[in-house]
Design an enzyme around this catalytic site. Sequence first.
Site, PDB file in Angstrom:
ATOM      1  CE1 TYR A  57      -3.381   2.837   0.563  1.00  0.00           C
ATOM      2  CE2 TYR A  57      -2.009   3.491   2.420  1.00  0.00           C
ATOM      3  CZ  TYR A  57      -3.037   3.765   1.537  1.00  0.00           C
ATOM      4  OH  TYR A  57      -3.691   4.957   1.619  1.00  0.00           O
ATOM      5  CG  HIS A  87      -4.469  13.881  -1.232  1.00  0.00           C
ATOM      6  ND1 HIS A  87      -4.740  13.290  -2.434  1.00  0.00           N
ATOM      7  CD2 HIS A  87      -4.666  12.914  -0.289  1.00  0.00           C
ATOM      8  CE1 HIS A  87      -5.075  12.024  -2.246  1.00  0.00           C
ATOM      9  NE2 HIS A  87      -5.051  11.772  -0.955  1.00  0.00           N
ATOM     10  CG  ASN A 199      -1.086   8.817   5.958  1.00  0.00           C
ATOM     11  OD1 ASN A 199      -1.864   9.114   6.852  1.00  0.00           O
ATOM     12  ND2 ASN A 199      -1.258   7.774   5.163  1.00  0.00           N
ATOM     13  CE1 TYR A 282     -20.706  27.614  46.864  1.00  0.00           C
ATOM     14  CE2 TYR A 282     -21.431  26.631  44.802  1.00  0.00           C
ATOM     15  CZ  TYR A 282     -21.508  26.718  46.180  1.00  0.00           C
ATOM     16  OH  TYR A 282     -22.374  25.914  46.862  1.00  0.00           O
ATOM     17  NE  ARG A 285     -17.328  29.314  50.016  1.00  0.00           N
ATOM     18  CZ  ARG A 285     -18.479  28.640  50.097  1.00  0.00           C
ATOM     19  NH1 ARG A 285     -18.497  27.390  50.507  1.00  0.00           N
ATOM     20  NH2 ARG A 285     -19.625  29.219  49.754  1.00  0.00           N
ATOM     21  CG  PHE A 331      -3.499   7.311   9.429  1.00  0.00           C
ATOM     22  CD1 PHE A 331      -4.854   7.282   9.711  1.00  0.00           C
ATOM     23  CD2 PHE A 331      -2.944   6.252   8.730  1.00  0.00           C
ATOM     24  CE1 PHE A 331      -5.652   6.236   9.278  1.00  0.00           C
ATOM     25  CE2 PHE A 331      -3.733   5.192   8.300  1.00  0.00           C
ATOM     26  CZ  PHE A 331      -5.098   5.187   8.577  1.00  0.00           C
ATOM     27  CD  GLU A 417      -9.273   7.368   4.019  1.00  0.00           C
ATOM     28  OE1 GLU A 417      -9.649   8.563   4.059  1.00  0.00           O
ATOM     29  OE2 GLU A 417      -8.300   6.978   3.359  1.00  0.00           O
TER      30      GLU A 417
END
Length: 510
Positions: A57, A87, A199, A282, A285, A331, A417
Amino acid sequence: MIKTAPITIGGGKLTLQEVVLVARHGYEIELDASVKAKVTKSRQYVEKLLAEKKVVYGLTTGFGKFSDTYISSEDAKMLQVNLIRSHACGIGDPFPAEVARAIMLLRINALIQGYSGIRYSVVETMVEMLNKGVVPLIPEKGSLGASGDLAPLSHLALVMMGEGEALFRGEKLDGKTAMDKAGIVPVSLEAKEGLALINGTQVMTAVGALACWDALQLAKWADCAAALTTETLQGVRQAFDPETHDIRPHAGQQQVASNIRKLTQDSRLMTNQGELRVQDAYSLRCVPQVHGASADALQYIHDKLLIEMNSVTDNPLIFTEQEKVISGGNFHGQPIALAMDFLSIAVAELANISERRIERLVNPQLSGGLPPFLTKYGGTNSGFMIAQYAAASLVSENKSLAHPASVDSIPSSANQEDHVSMGTIGARKAAKIVENAYNVVAIELLCGSQAADYRGADGLGKGTAWVYAECRKQVPFLDEDRVMYTDFRKAVHMMKDEAVLKDMTETLGL
């Protein structure tokens, strides 16, 4: 800038402070002597697989849904170039230069560990870009944070190839011109290298690292602001005594209580239990409990970022000793996505409680005798009235931004994915919350300083006297109304000033 020795990476663990020095202060880097052999050995194994025409791959296949499509060795180079170009789908304004530099540093730190199969010369090109000031313009939006930060990292790789856009010496240029002006030869990508460059989780981690560093400094200022406000509201000191916090021993809670005690030591403005009131609201404190919970969260986030900054997060991974190539999921950004959502919530709460203290300072029904909105001339002057509005606006915005990004997921690449982290969105939101919170705490510091002038600043504790003095170096007493947004900016600048932070550490021990 004074010339400093370069930071060596590859021989140990990269720290958050080193990221800040390189990203924000222009420190150069050099690679540890051990790096070249590791990277070269990994590349040699990749070339062996290519020569044997193995189906691997990202080496001899397409990507995502195309992982079952075989690519010949003749087309391997074109595959890598097409990968980067296709990309590079980033959208929106570019990240600030400091973020782009942090991204480059973290990507280098991942690649030099010898599991990515990239040539050493490609890593050297990125080092040269970082050291010579070529800053890729990387759009903020477009990453799902699962197959790594594919889109934004592709914009980094484009510049390495002599494409895309970059800054060089403050000038926006096309990638080729920027590289030429810096005297850097663009790379010609070989098999696996495009994938190795894009990646990984370095974008979300870079944004997160800088935001976390800022948040850690902000937490100190939040303690300072809380102490100053508590004093000027004549708070009850016993709430910070160690006995209470020793029997609920969260580390952050104990540390914050200790910080408040240090800051208010020898104060003549603090009161004893029952002197004016038995107990405070609060927001005064419970400062150790609230700030302390955020401090513990920040420590967790810091630790997760250190792991991620020093990890290998691309795919596939090359294990030369075992002669294995493993296609896994390092990744995936989920560890950082959750940490970034935690960062958003933790810092939003520091601002949330700060705004409530601001309200007590400006509200005459709650301030114990301070003038309404901290002005002597109420009516003709508004004093800090709208400063509280501004703080409330930022706190409300933070509540929207703090909605977790990591609970969302949209399938991509034809459902190959099918679970994504949205970690980069989470990191970007966290950074916005941190910036908003700085402004809220800055407003509290100015309100607290104004209140101290009315109460008598000479009665402040040892630590809060220092805080008050630093604020007054930047912003004078508000006698009559003036334009205030510049005051806020000055206070934020002071809070981020490294010299002031160094003095804070040395003087106050925070």
